[in-house]
Enzyme design. Sequence first.
Site, short mmCIF file in Angstrom:
data_model
loop_
_atom_site.label_atom_id
_atom_site.label_comp_id
_atom_site.label_asym_id
_atom_site.label_seq_id
_atom_site.Cartn_x
_atom_site.Cartn_y
_atom_site.Cartn_z
N SER A 138 0.85 -1.20 0.00
CA SER A 138 0.00 0.00 0.00
C SER A 138 0.88 1.23 0.00
O SER A 138 1.97 1.23 0.59
CB SER A 138 -0.90 0.02 1.24
OG SER A 138 -1.55 1.29 1.38
N TYR A 152 -1.60 -0.16 10.40
CA TYR A 152 -1.76 -0.73 9.06
C TYR A 152 -0.55 -0.39 8.19
O TYR A 152 0.03 -1.25 7.52
CB TYR A 152 -3.04 -0.20 8.43
CG TYR A 152 -3.20 -0.48 6.95
CD1 TYR A 152 -3.56 -1.74 6.49
CD2 TYR A 152 -2.97 0.52 6.01
CE1 TYR A 152 -3.71 -1.99 5.14
CE2 TYR A 152 -3.12 0.28 4.66
CZ TYR A 152 -3.49 -0.98 4.23
OH TYR A 152 -3.63 -1.22 2.88
#
Length: 260
Positions: A138, A152
Amino acid sequence: MIPFVNLEGRRALITSGTRGAGAATVRLFRDLGAEVMTSARSRPDTLDGSVLFVAADLTTAEGCATLAANVQDRMGGVDIVVHMLGGSSAPAGGFAALGDADWTRELDLNLMPAVRLDRALLPGMITRGSGVVIHVTSIQRTMPLPEATTAYAAAKAALSTYSKALSRQVSPQGVRVMRVSPGWIETEAAIRLAERLGAEIGAGVDEGKRRIMASLGGIPIGRPSSPEEVANLIAFLASDRAASITGAEFVIDGGTVPTA
């Protein structure tokens, strides 16, 4: 005419392939001729009957072992592994809101499934002298949102570093390892979020999308990526057209990440 990208005869495992970019990748791989297995905690009614499915909780060692065993028993091994699984359930509020359990959940969802499945499946690729592993990371690993994505982003950064180390180890043995780093993808969940954000200020989904893009510092192309666009990149990297590519990370974010 042979298509530019051809996966005919390849055996592919795509985790979390029942929705969003994972589902788009499963569909594209099937269209390109691959035999595909995917997994989720439960099978959706919309999944193509030609796709092999395993119900498993990949945040656990037992779930990963179940999936790896199914790969061996039902496909006889695998040529391509695409680690799509990821996400976050951590609370907002920055570092102080994150307890040990929150950190463990983020790592168990975003890092450990790839580590465990690679450990189980790569030996077969190494024995054959060929294979492809794609880790979906990501852009948050380089531009985390401190109030919402600290854990995250850290887990995805760990996945990226692990992926690079793995590529250096197994590329000389014929196994290519790469990373695909998406920005905001317009999935069903993303649309629901945009609808909720728009409703909070008495506006519609378009205003919700603008608020999300603003939180990322803007997306130069003016829109999120589609699940199909992410799938297109993954399929190319998995194919022989990308035979000399390994160890690299490919960002697909509409220009969100600023560079010098």
